[in-house]
Design an enzyme around this catalytic site. Structure first.
Site, PDB file in Angstrom:
ATOM      1  N   TYR A 120       0.792  -1.233   0.000  1.00 41.71           N
ATOM      2  CA  TYR A 120       0.000   0.000   0.000  1.00 41.71           C
ATOM      3  C   TYR A 120       0.823   1.281   0.000  1.00 41.71           C
ATOM      4  O   TYR A 120       0.292   2.376  -0.125  1.00 41.71           O
ATOM      5  CB  TYR A 120      -0.998   0.011   1.164  1.00 41.71           C
ATOM      6  N   HIS A 269      -6.927 -11.808   8.956  1.00 41.62           N
ATOM      7  CA  HIS A 269      -7.202 -11.737  10.410  1.00 41.62           C
ATOM      8  C   HIS A 269      -8.514 -12.428  10.810  1.00 41.62           C
ATOM      9  O   HIS A 269      -8.473 -13.436  11.492  1.00 41.62           O
ATOM     10  CB  HIS A 269      -7.165 -10.300  10.943  1.00 41.62           C
ATOM     11  N   ASP A 320       2.682 -10.739   8.049  1.00 41.17           N
ATOM     12  CA  ASP A 320       2.071  -9.421   8.271  1.00 41.17           C
ATOM     13  C   ASP A 320       3.079  -8.321   8.591  1.00 41.17           C
ATOM     14  O   ASP A 320       3.774  -7.844   7.705  1.00 41.17           O
ATOM     15  CB  ASP A 320       1.002  -9.567   9.373  1.00 41.17           C
TER      16      ASP A 320
HETATM   17 ZN   LIG Z   1      -1.823  -6.428   7.235  1.00 38.59          ZN
END
Ligand SMILES: [Zn+2]
Length: 454
Positions: A120, A269, A320
């Protein structure tokens, strides 16, 4: 043609002895034979190597910086996120490349053959795109080129600062694109992958229910008809409250009702679920992308793994935040979270398979599906994604069958991994990545540079 011979191997039909695996020039497994005479040096325990389905590579350089309480007695995920935003004000494309290379090298050394990068951080500080709108995607591709990891690039669509459609905060401005500009970026990111090997692929990632509009989310599968789709979902209680307030339903409820979830989706998640949501989401066929070390570090909560797997839900594993990169520890942490919550033992084992075997099988299949990668088994035709455990290591001496996996995951660590191949690329040899020195030196320079500027 390259041939590997191992004393033990986990094949689709079960454990086998004296196995040779031929790897074709195209990086795929060309032949598998059991009960054959030793060829070459010989390896110990050969396993399929899983995919890491969720990584933010640049966060590796933040590891260890956010463990103090500071002046804020309510330290939480959200204060962690503030530090992350400050940190990335200083990151250059060069930094992103060297940090991501370090993270990918450590992934390979811990037994992952491939990694899905949930990417991102697109623009310059201040939010202006680089001259090449996919500059930072290029840097991730360059890191993968150096490390030899199998890359699934997931450019992230991040448009709003919250469910009410507010603008991005100062810390989020480098992530932002409206849908039109995101499509341009996504096309440019596809070009960034052209020079990588053919096991590379491209997916897409609407960041979360907070960051993308409801209308776009409802049509995402049609807007991007090819490749995997990943999204963060139901990680935090505050997120549940925000989504319920603005969309009239809890995050998982809303996603199930509006997004056409199926096996193309990997939802990262899924921590905050009611039992009925767990059952319904598991039955949708979507993958749950679990990140147990990061979820523990951030205090997110505990995934309802026992119920999910009883319903036939698919799981995949991800590193992550990359606070620590360890395949065996991710699996161990997932299982221990279930035991601690339920006061149980062997929580995810079945009558047929031990805990380690069931977890390993689950993440092999889930990781392949979640990333659209043709992998997950030692069988003819799929990418030669392989890892080898040292059968001379003390935790494995005298062990056979599924107990080998249990002993690695619960009693050993990633130091037991001797070799890793990604689509036939033999990147980890005798426990070390073949470019470890160069990658380490570049990373060290980046850390010192960042220390001077933050
Ligand atoms: Zn993440």
């Amino acid at each position: 043609m390259n041939t590997i011979w191992a004393r033990h191997a986990l094949l689709p039909q079960g454990w086998a002895r004296d196995v040779s695996v031929q790897i074709g020039k195209d990086g795929r497994i060309a032949a598998v034979r059991a009960g054959v005479a030793q060829v070459g040096l010989g390896y110990g325990i050969l396993l399929p190597a899983p995919v890491n389905v969720h990584s933010h590579g640049f966060q590796r350089a933040m590891a260890g910086l956010t463990e103090g309480r500071g002046s804020n007695p309510g330290d939480s995920f959200w204060t962690w996120r503030q530090l992350m935003f400050r940190f990335l004000d200083h990151l250059t494309p060069e930094h992103i490349e060297t940090i991501t290379a370090l993270a990918q090298m450590e992934m390979l050394e811990s037994g992952y053959a491939a990694s899905a990068e949930f990417h991102y951080l697109h623009h310059q500080p201040g939010g202006i795109p680089y001259d090449n709108i996919a500059e930072t995607s290029d840097r991730i591709a360059a890191a993968a080129d150096q490390t030899g990891i199998g890359l699934c690039l997931l450019p992230v669509h991040y448009q709003f600062g919250g469910c009410d459609g507010r603008g991005l905060g100062a810390g989020q401005i480098r992530f932002g694109n409206d849908f039109e500009r995101f499509q341009v970026l996504h096309d440019a990111a596809a070009k960034a992958l052209r020079h990588l090997p053919p096991d590379t692929n491209l997916g897409v990632a609407p960041h979360s229910l907070r960051a993308v509009g409801a209308g776009d989310l409802a049509g995402y599968g049609d807007l991007f008809p090819d490749g995997p789709i990943h999204m963060h979902l139901a990680e935090q209680i505050a997120e549940v409250d925000e989504v319920r307030h603005h969309r009239g339903a809890r995050p998982v409820e809303w996603a199930l009702a509006n997004m056409g979830l199926d096996a193309r989706w990997c939802l990262i998640h899924c921590t905050q679920m009611m039992p009925s949501e767990t059952v319904a989401l598991a039955r949708s066929g979507a993958n749950a992308g679990l990140c147990p070390i990061t979820e523990s570090n951030l205090g997110d909560g505990i995934f309802d793994g026992v119920r999910w797997m009883q319903q036939g839900g698919r799981i995949a594993i991800g590193s992550d935040s990359n606070i620590r990169i360890s395949l065996s520890e991710e699996l161990r942490t997932l299982e221990y979270s279930q035991r601690l919550r339920d006061h149980s033992r062997a929580a995810l084992a079945t009558g047929h398979h031990s805990t380690g075997r069931r977890l390993f099988d689950a993440v092999l299949g889930g990781g392949a599906l979640a990333t659209g990668r043709d992998t997950g088994a030692i069988r003819t035709g799929v990418w030669a994604d392989l890892l080898c455990l040292d059968d001379g290591a003390l935790p494995l001496v005298g062990r056979t069958g599924d107990v080998l996996l249990d002993s690695w995951i619960f009693a050993g660590d990633d130091g037991l991994i001797s070799d890793v191949w990604s689509a036939g690329r033999h990147m980890v040899q005798n426990g070390c990545h073949i470019h470890r020195t160069a990658i380490m030196h570049a990373y060290r320079r980046t850390l010192l540079d960042l220390q001077a500027t933050i």
